[in-house]
Design a protein around this motif. Structure first.
Motif, mmCIF file in Angstrom:
data_model
loop_
_atom_site.group_PDB
_atom_site.id
_atom_site.type_symbol
_atom_site.label_atom_id
_atom_site.label_comp_id
_atom_site.label_asym_id
_atom_site.label_seq_id
_atom_site.Cartn_x
_atom_site.Cartn_y
_atom_site.Cartn_z
ATOM 1 N N THR A 5 0.843 -1.201 0.000
ATOM 2 C CA THR A 5 0.000 0.000 0.000
ATOM 3 C C THR A 5 0.875 1.247 0.000
ATOM 4 O O THR A 5 0.626 2.201 -0.748
ATOM 5 C CB THR A 5 -0.907 0.012 1.241
ATOM 6 N N PHE A 6 1.916 1.214 0.817
ATOM 7 C CA PHE A 6 2.811 2.361 0.928
ATOM 8 C C PHE A 6 3.553 2.617 -0.383
ATOM 9 O O PHE A 6 3.663 3.755 -0.833
ATOM 10 C CB PHE A 6 3.802 2.134 2.068
ATOM 11 N N ARG A 7 4.038 1.557 -1.014
ATOM 12 C CA ARG A 7 4.714 1.707 -2.306
ATOM 13 C C ARG A 7 3.769 2.319 -3.339
ATOM 14 O O ARG A 7 4.154 3.209 -4.097
ATOM 15 C CB ARG A 7 5.222 0.354 -2.794
ATOM 16 N N HIS A 10 3.217 6.077 -3.740
ATOM 17 C CA HIS A 10 4.243 6.875 -4.419
ATOM 18 C C HIS A 10 4.052 6.895 -5.930
ATOM 19 O O HIS A 10 4.853 7.496 -6.656
ATOM 20 C CB HIS A 10 5.644 6.312 -4.111
ATOM 21 N N LEU A 18 2.888 13.318 3.360
ATOM 22 C CA LEU A 18 3.221 12.530 4.546
ATOM 23 C C LEU A 18 3.169 13.413 5.787
ATOM 24 O O LEU A 18 3.840 14.447 5.846
ATOM 25 C CB LEU A 18 4.624 11.945 4.385
ATOM 26 N N LYS A 36 -2.852 9.425 4.551
ATOM 27 C CA LYS A 36 -2.771 8.035 4.105
ATOM 28 C C LYS A 36 -1.533 7.318 4.637
ATOM 29 O O LYS A 36 -1.456 6.094 4.586
ATOM 30 C CB LYS A 36 -2.796 7.988 2.580
ATOM 31 N N ALA A 37 -0.581 8.086 5.141
ATOM 32 C CA ALA A 37 0.633 7.503 5.719
ATOM 33 C C ALA A 37 1.267 8.532 6.638
ATOM 34 O O ALA A 37 1.045 9.743 6.488
ATOM 35 C CB ALA A 37 1.614 7.087 4.629
ATOM 36 N N PRO A 76 0.105 3.145 6.984
ATOM 37 C CA PRO A 76 1.547 2.881 6.880
ATOM 38 C C PRO A 76 2.390 3.872 7.685
ATOM 39 O O PRO A 76 2.112 5.077 7.694
ATOM 40 C CB PRO A 76 1.819 3.022 5.382
ATOM 41 N N THR A 78 6.433 5.036 8.336
ATOM 42 C CA THR A 78 7.848 4.995 7.982
ATOM 43 C C THR A 78 8.634 5.736 9.065
ATOM 44 O O THR A 78 8.132 6.693 9.663
ATOM 45 C CB THR A 78 8.096 5.601 6.588
ATOM 46 N N ARG A 223 6.433 12.663 -3.335
ATOM 47 C CA ARG A 223 6.191 12.628 -1.880
ATOM 48 C C ARG A 223 6.598 13.963 -1.270
ATOM 49 O O ARG A 223 7.623 14.542 -1.642
ATOM 50 C CB ARG A 223 6.988 11.472 -1.280
#
Length: 255
Positions: A5-7, A10, A18, A36-37, A76, A78, A223
């Protein structure tokens, strides 16, 4: 899987915005408001626990905070691991593996290091080898994590900035980076040059001179990060409220 989902975030028609967080409340508020992240800000997280940025925050304490944050949200996450918390690739790999076990889907790792209070670029060839070895360990153990490599050429205002940035993009891309992060890049021409130089998603950061999100979309940015600016603004607002309470001898400013 959340990492997929995270990939995918992008590769959409608009950049991934973010939200950078530093504790459970900031993470939960970000999720509540439709982000969303989320990603941690190393500077904000360190400050929250009373440390300076630059790997002053012990990794054990970072893990504790990440465990709490990851457990509080379903989007997600990071994590900024600065320069990897080690000069030894195997050790940095172990740090990443411990984060993935907590549910982390991506990491930021930077090509500069703070020594004796001064930040300096790591030699590009040396950092490329470091990155490549980490990637090899991840591949051999089938650990899927999005590696966003931060290039600090603009942050440190090095000579021949865009040329040095392009050189590092080329090397880090070959070493297995999943994304390129260039903090403090703000000029449209420079951003376009960086984006055009790689097939990897390019990440820019909130800065006073940075253009709006529509223009960044047109430039090909994938991003957009917030850094520690919201955390700094929150602390400034806190101080302003305290000053106002003392000045008015009341709590009217709160209500």
């Amino acid at each position: 899987m959340l990492v997929n989902t995270f990939r995918a975030l992008h590769t959409t028609s608009t950049p991934l915005l973010l939200a950078n967080v530093w504790d459970v409340p900031s993470a939960k508020i970000s999720q509540k408001n439709g982000f969303k992240a989320i990603g941690t800000s190393s500077a904000a997280l360190a400050a929250t626990l009373g440390y300076e940025d630059g790997e002053e925050l012990p990794f054990s304490e970072l893990l504790f905070m990440i465990d709490k944050i990851a457990s509080a949200v379903s989007i997600p996450l990071t994590v900024d691991i600065e320069a990897g918390y080690s000069d030894v690739p195997e050790k940095t790999f172990e740090h990443i593996r411990s984060l993935v076990k907590l549910g982390v889907v991506g990491i930021n790792i930077e090509d500069s290091k703070v020594l004796d209070g001064e930040r300096a670029l790591i030699n590009a060839d040396k950092f490329t080898c470091f990155l490549s070895e980490i990637k090899d360990h991840l591949n051999k153990t089938n650990i899927d994590v999005f590696i966003n490599v931060r290039i600090d050429t603009f942050l440190l205002n090095v000579k021949n900035t865009i040329a040095e940035t392009k050189n590092r993009i080329t090397q880090y891309q070959a070493a297995g980076a999943d994304g390129i992060f260039i903090p403090c890049i703000t000029n449209d021409t420079d951003i376009k040059a960086a984006v055009s130089h790689t097939h990897l998603p390019v990440n820019v950061m909130c800065m006073p001179e940075l253009t709006n999100f529509t223009d960044l979309t047109d430039l090909g940015v994938s991003r957009i990060s917030m850094g520690n600016f919201i955390h700094q603004q929150q602390l400034q607002n806190f101080e302003n409220i305290l000053i106002d309470i003392k000045a008015t001898d009341s709590f009217s400013t709160l209500f």
